[in-house]
Each structure stands twice: as C-alpha cells, then as structure tokens.
Write a protein that holds these residues in place. Sequence first.
Motif, PDB file in Angstrom:
ATOM      1  N   TRP B  53       0.896  -1.303  -0.126  1.00 27.74           N
ATOM      2  CA  TRP B  53       0.097  -0.238   0.070  1.00 27.74           C
ATOM      3  C   TRP B  53       0.739   1.200  -0.132  1.00 27.74           C
ATOM      4  CZ3 TRP B  53      -0.138   3.846   4.102  1.00 27.74           C
ATOM      5  CH2 TRP B  53      -1.144   4.801   4.095  1.00 27.74           C
ATOM      6  N   PHE B  54       1.847   1.199   0.937  1.00 28.52           N
ATOM      7  CA  PHE B  54       2.900   2.379   1.024  1.00 28.52           C
ATOM      8  C   PHE B  54       3.636   2.733  -0.113  1.00 28.52           C
ATOM      9  CE2 PHE B  54       6.336   4.987   2.567  1.00 28.52           C
ATOM     10  CZ  PHE B  54       5.607   5.902   3.360  1.00 28.52           C
ATOM     11  N   TYR B  55       4.011   1.803  -0.716  1.00 30.73           N
ATOM     12  CA  TYR B  55       5.164   1.909  -1.850  1.00 30.73           C
ATOM     13  C   TYR B  55       4.482   1.851  -3.278  1.00 30.73           C
ATOM     14  CZ  TYR B  55       8.958   1.945   1.417  1.00 30.73           C
ATOM     15  OH  TYR B  55       9.700   2.252   2.633  1.00 30.73           O
ATOM     16  N   LEU B  56       3.516   1.006  -3.328  1.00 38.68           N
ATOM     17  CA  LEU B  56       2.877   0.649  -4.647  1.00 38.68           C
ATOM     18  C   LEU B  56       1.404   1.216  -4.565  1.00 38.68           C
ATOM     19  CD1 LEU B  56       3.876  -3.077  -5.101  1.00 38.68           C
ATOM     20  CD2 LEU B  56       5.249  -0.773  -5.917  1.00 38.68           C
ATOM     21  N   GLY B  57       1.110   1.711  -3.659  1.00 36.97           N
ATOM     22  CA  GLY B  57      -0.236   2.352  -3.614  1.00 36.97           C
ATOM     23  C   GLY B  57      -1.410   1.345  -3.773  1.00 36.97           C
ATOM     24  N   LEU B  58      -1.377   0.198  -3.584  1.00 40.79           N
ATOM     25  CA  LEU B  58      -2.222  -0.946  -3.788  1.00 40.79           C
ATOM     26  C   LEU B  58      -3.174  -0.939  -2.652  1.00 40.79           C
ATOM     27  CD1 LEU B  58       0.087  -3.742  -5.422  1.00 40.79           C
ATOM     28  CD2 LEU B  58      -1.381  -2.256  -6.360  1.00 40.79           C
ATOM     29  N   ASN B  59      -4.475  -1.345  -3.012  1.00 41.42           N
ATOM     30  CA  ASN B  59      -5.359  -1.315  -1.872  1.00 41.42           C
ATOM     31  C   ASN B  59      -4.997  -2.848  -1.083  1.00 41.42           C
ATOM     32  OD1 ASN B  59      -8.037  -2.360  -0.739  1.00 41.42           O
ATOM     33  ND2 ASN B  59      -8.785  -0.428  -1.455  1.00 41.42           N
ATOM     34  N   PRO B  60      -5.355  -2.870   0.256  1.00 42.01           N
ATOM     35  CA  PRO B  60      -5.068  -4.064   0.850  1.00 42.01           C
ATOM     36  C   PRO B  60      -5.759  -5.254   0.352  1.00 42.01           C
ATOM     37  CG  PRO B  60      -5.256  -2.200   2.506  1.00 42.01           C
ATOM     38  CD  PRO B  60      -5.670  -1.621   0.917  1.00 42.01           C
ATOM     39  N   ILE B  61      -7.185  -4.782  -0.070  1.00 42.88           N
ATOM     40  CA  ILE B  61      -8.169  -5.968  -0.539  1.00 42.88           C
ATOM     41  C   ILE B  61      -7.397  -6.740  -1.877  1.00 42.88           C
ATOM     42  CG2 ILE B  61     -10.360  -6.581  -1.234  1.00 42.88           C
ATOM     43  CD1 ILE B  61     -11.176  -4.147   0.646  1.00 42.88           C
ATOM     44  N   LEU B  62      -6.915  -5.828  -2.764  1.00 44.62           N
ATOM     45  CA  LEU B  62      -6.380  -6.502  -3.761  1.00 44.62           C
ATOM     46  C   LEU B  62      -5.128  -7.158  -3.605  1.00 44.62           C
ATOM     47  CD1 LEU B  62      -6.548  -3.126  -6.174  1.00 44.62           C
ATOM     48  CD2 LEU B  62      -8.195  -5.268  -6.023  1.00 44.62           C
ATOM     49  N   VAL B  63      -4.315  -6.725  -2.559  1.00 42.93           N
ATOM     50  CA  VAL B  63      -3.114  -7.454  -2.103  1.00 42.93           C
ATOM     51  C   VAL B  63      -3.335  -8.811  -1.542  1.00 42.93           C
ATOM     52  CG1 VAL B  63      -1.160  -6.993  -0.753  1.00 42.93           C
ATOM     53  CG2 VAL B  63      -2.033  -5.307  -2.044  1.00 42.93           C
ATOM     54  N   LEU B  64      -4.458  -8.935  -0.762  1.00 47.82           N
ATOM     55  CA  LEU B  64      -4.753  -9.982   0.022  1.00 47.82           C
ATOM     56  C   LEU B  64      -4.447 -11.192  -0.553  1.00 47.82           C
ATOM     57  CD1 LEU B  64      -7.617 -10.415   2.726  1.00 47.82           C
ATOM     58  CD2 LEU B  64      -7.409 -12.199   0.934  1.00 47.82           C
ATOM     59  N   PRO B  65      -5.019 -11.516  -1.840  1.00 45.24           N
ATOM     60  CA  PRO B  65      -4.755 -12.779  -2.348  1.00 45.24           C
ATOM     61  C   PRO B  65      -3.070 -13.019  -2.689  1.00 45.24           C
ATOM     62  CG  PRO B  65      -6.103 -11.943  -3.579  1.00 45.24           C
ATOM     63  CD  PRO B  65      -5.930 -10.792  -2.654  1.00 45.24           C
TER      64      PRO B  65
END
Lengths: 406, 286
Positions: B53-65
């Motif tokens: 989230w911090f470095y790539l701006g990815l939403n946690p829900i997207l990162v979860l898998p």
Amino acid sequence: MLGKSWKYTANAVGLSTVALVAAGAPGSAAAADDVLRIGAPLALTGGLADEGKKQEAVWQLWLDKVNDAGGIEVGGTTMQVEFVQYDYQTDGKRAGQLAEKLITDDEVDVLMAPFGSGHTKIVAAVAERYQVPLLACVASSVSVYDQGFQYLFGTLAPNTGMTESMTVYFKEQMPELEKVAVYGRDDVFPKAMATALANSASAAGLEVVYDQLYSVGTMDHSAAVSAIKAAEPDWVYMTGYTQDLILGRKQMEDLGVTAPIVTMVTGPAYREFTEGLGALAEGVTSSTWWHHATAYTGAIGPWSSTAAFYADFVETFEIDPDYVHGSCAAAADVLVHAVQQAGSTDNQAVRDALAETEVLTFYGSIDFGENGMNQGREMPIIQVQDEEIKVLYPAAIAGAEMKLVE
Amino acid sequence: MDILQIFVNGIVLGALYACIAVGFSLVWGVLNVINMLHGSFIILGGYLTFFAWFYLGLNPILVLPAVALLLYILGFALQYLFINKVVTAPVLTTLTLTFGLDMILYNLMTVYFTATPRRVTLDLGSIDLAGIVMPVDRLLGMGLALLLTGVLYLVMRGSTIGRAIVAVRMDRQAAALMGIRVNRIYAITFGIGALMAGAAGAVFAMVFPVTTNLTGVFLGKAFVICVIGGLGSVPGALVGGLALGVIESFAGFYLGPQHAITVGFLLMLILLVVRPTGLVGVKGYE
C-alpha cells in the motif's frame, strides 16, 4: 518520511554491529586505567527495539564527539571513553543478567539504564547490589526512585509535575473545560501518568467522568471508547505506547468521540505517532520532557548549547531528536562531569559526585534530588499542528497557540 | 442502545478474532502442532500489505490474495523442510521448533521493518445506523474474515484435499494405508494455516497498527479462541472468536477495560474444566 526512518534504522543497525564487535573482542581494553568504561544493556531487538536503538545511536554520536576531541580530562590525565553494550532483547530478566555481566565480566565503571521505568527498576537493583553508579535517562516514574537506591540517578523529572501544569494550562486556554476522561495503560509509566492526571484534574476542580486502565496486551479499545463517548468529556487523556495510542485515536474517530482536547501521552513526542496517524494526529497534545526548541547555552559536555546538539544530530541522522535522544546524551554529559569532579572512576567517589551534581547541559539543568531524580524542570506541552510538533508551553519556548481538535 | 453498540463492537471484533484463530486451530487439530509462528505470520502478512500500500499504492483487499499465497508457500516450505522431521515427536518438540523459528522470523522483522507501528491510513469513516456506529474498515474486515472462514470451511468439506486433511486428522495411520501422502498433507495444512494468517494480516493492516509488538498478543488470542471454540474445526474457531469478541466487549464496558482480557481467560479456564472439547469441538481433539 519512511525513507528517513529506514536510513536511520540502517545507521542504528550499523552502529550496533560495531558496538557488539567491540564488546565481543577478546581482551578489549579490559579495565584499563585511562579508559572510562560505560556499560549499557539495551533493547536492540524485541518490542522496545526502536527505543533502544535511539539510545544506542545518540550515545555513538556523543562518543564520537568526545573521543574525536581527544577524550576527557580527569585528574590531570586524559581518558578515552568506551561503551560496552549488549542486546537484552526487550526481556527484563535478561537486562538484569546482562547488567551483572557488564559489572563482573566487563568491569565497567558505570552503567546506563535501558528504556522505560520497568526495565530500569530491574537494572537498578543489580547496580545497587554491586554499588555501581547507574544513570537512567528514560525512566520517570517515582516508583523507580523511591526504593532507597543510593546509586541510581535519573535525568528525567518526576512525571507527576507534568500533569499539574497541563491541567492549569488547558483551563486557561479553554475556560469552559469541565469534564475529563482518563484512560491509561496498566503499566508502570502510563499508569503513573493516568493516575497523576486524574488527581491533578480533580484538584483543579474538573470532573473526572471516566477513569479506567486497560491491560497490557489489549488489542481493541471499542468498549472503552464507547463508554468515553457516552460520558461526553471535553478532554480525553489517554496514556500508553505508540501502537495503543494510534489505535485509540483511530477508534475515537471511528466511534465518534468529539472532545475538543485530546491528549495522548507521550504519542506526539515520537515521530512514528504522527506518521502512523496521518491526519488524525492533528491537534493531539502531549507532555514531553524535552524539546529541541529549548535554547540552553553555556552547557557542559561536547555540546555547549541546545542548538549545537540539534545541528549535529540533524546532520547525522536527518531527523529531529526527541526527548530520549536529548535526555540520554545529557546523561552521558553528567556522568563525565561526575567522573571529572571525582577525579577518578572510583564507584563511591563518582556516586558522591553525582549526588552533588548541579550543572547545566544542552538538555537543561540537572540537579538530582534526594531520591536521585532530576528536580524542578518546567516540562513542555506539545501539540501536532499541520503535521509538525509545536511547543505550546512554557511561554519562554512556545512556538504556537493551542488549537482545539475539530 | 448502549447494549446494542457494545454487542455490535463485539461481533465485529469477534469476526476478526475468528480470522486469527482459524489457521492456528487447523494446524493444532490436524498436525497436533502448537504453531508458535502464527502471530508472526499474521504480522508478516500485515507488513507485506502495508508495504504494497505504502510503496505501490495498492489497496489491501487487492493485495490479500498475493499475500495469502506468499504465506502459503512459506508455511508449506517450513513444514516440509523442518517441522515434518519431528512432527510425530511429542508436542513439546514441535512447540520448541516453532518457537525457535518464530524467534528468527520475529527478530528478522524487527531488525528490517523495525517495531515502529505502521498503519494503512485508508480511514474509510463510519456508518451510523440509528445511533449504532460501525467503522467501515472494520465492517469490511469482518466481511472478509467471514468470507475467508467460509471458503476454508467449504474447502475442508467439499474438496479432495479437504477430505484428505480431515482423514489425516482422524487417523494418521489409516489415512497413510489408504494412499494419502501424510507428509504432503501436513505441509499443505500448515501452508493453509499460514495462508489464513497472511490473509488475516492483510485484513488487520486496515484496522490495527502493524508492529511486531503484537505477535504475542495475536498468538495468545488464538490460544484462547481455540480452547473456547474447540480445536481442529472451522466452525469452532468462528464460534470461539465471536464469543470472545462479544464477551470482551461487554466485560470491557461493564467491568472496565482492565478486566476484559481476564474475563476471556476465565471463560477459557471454565471451559477447560466443564467442556474440554470447547463449544463446538470434536471429541478426541481437546
């Protein structure tokens, strides 16, 4: 912001390696006459690692400054200064064991206490048994100092003094202030602060509408925050460590607590608090023991003024120092001063010199009272304003007007 | 209204608790391994989510898998390479091994990530429903936690791997005689435990500050929930988590937050005496 903290961590890790190698080197300058050996059990890993690394970093800065200048003059001879430190992994029992090892194996002349009142208490008992002077730079609970220890001295002032001046100041700033909710972590320092504030507030005529402690290991504050909301306080005073305070502040916002004054001790004194909270940190107040806005001059030690320390520190670490850095560097100054006054590293002589200390450091005056605590300092009240830490009180160093939380 | 708010607080928290415990319960129930790494797995999942989230701006829900998959691989490898070597030894041996592995993981994270609390500052606000305030990120976390738990339940009930895991749990030797490769099932189970921990970490990064200081707290909660709910079953972890959340919430409000944790432990002790299988546990896995 994170980039800086990474760099800082990298620095601290580097320093720690150097220190441990030095400490582990066989036959390293064992108790040589011309070396002042300072022992320090530090929390370099585990839960208090961030705080332990702050101590380590500032002492390395101090040490370089002192040794680069050729060492210290003691009784007509020049002495080098050496730090011997071990990582006690944030395990209090281990801190005590390592303090003992530092005294018996490494034959250090004096000890520095680790972070926090709880672990300081453990190390103080060991230092007292061996009659080795111990300087505590990050322990402010009176309960550490009221055990009759003769060899323990602390550079932080009693934390109870903070709550009285804060209550008076907030009453001045917000005359309609009536109700305060106190919510403290059930741990040595946070508990002492919460208790002191509840007493100070009652004494000042405020109504304490909520006064509870939460256990160490509490993961969630919903129940307490809901109860605080129902009590409709004008002022919420929460104590704890950074992760508790970040979560507490967020849950206050989530559950709709709208008190115009929110104090979190000692959250804003650490930059990780404001970084972790972002916009929610705005307006949060706290007390602290020291702020670099103070402007002492004519100080003993390698830094003759607060500005000189600040400049060196920022140049090295690229961040602002907090009270841990200030207090610990000042403790090292006081220690050297005492050794110079004693004219030797003899335990009893250094202890007596410490007891009579009355000096000015870049951090402020140091004058140990009967119980070994630093006396009578006016401690700043700080507030987060536009992501920066502003000093509100005392007037002599204030840099901003207090704002109410919107 | 107060009571309803406290109840809702408890249910939302309880769903998150269930998410902590479900992987831990599975590993304990099937492998008879008390996985001391579980708290660190959750925090590792939290850190991976935070950094994405911090470095790539990815939403946690997207990162979860992705986080869950990485943790699955890590868990599988640890079980396959290390824990399987001693998995049939007395429980103290595996406990000591996972404790040692946890020390390594915990300290690596503290050294490289620092113990500084970090937070995904999504700050999604709250929903006010007739005076009952519900923070959106917690609701989202609750939804994800229930979804993950549900998916795991279905996998255990309906898939070949799930049935193989249950078979191994019931009788290791019989399962081996039926042609099930027990060591592989162990590694998959431990991997699923780590996967659930990683997913829980991703959910938690939205709600709680991420710091290595919390690994022990998560592990402690997992213990209590497993004893309350019962070992080795997904519904057990869910019931245990929800029960603990609601009990802590009410205890925190009426008895004071200082006693909330104590009441949870008290319930655990009572259950150990009167119903060692837990509220919905299977006999033989107490």
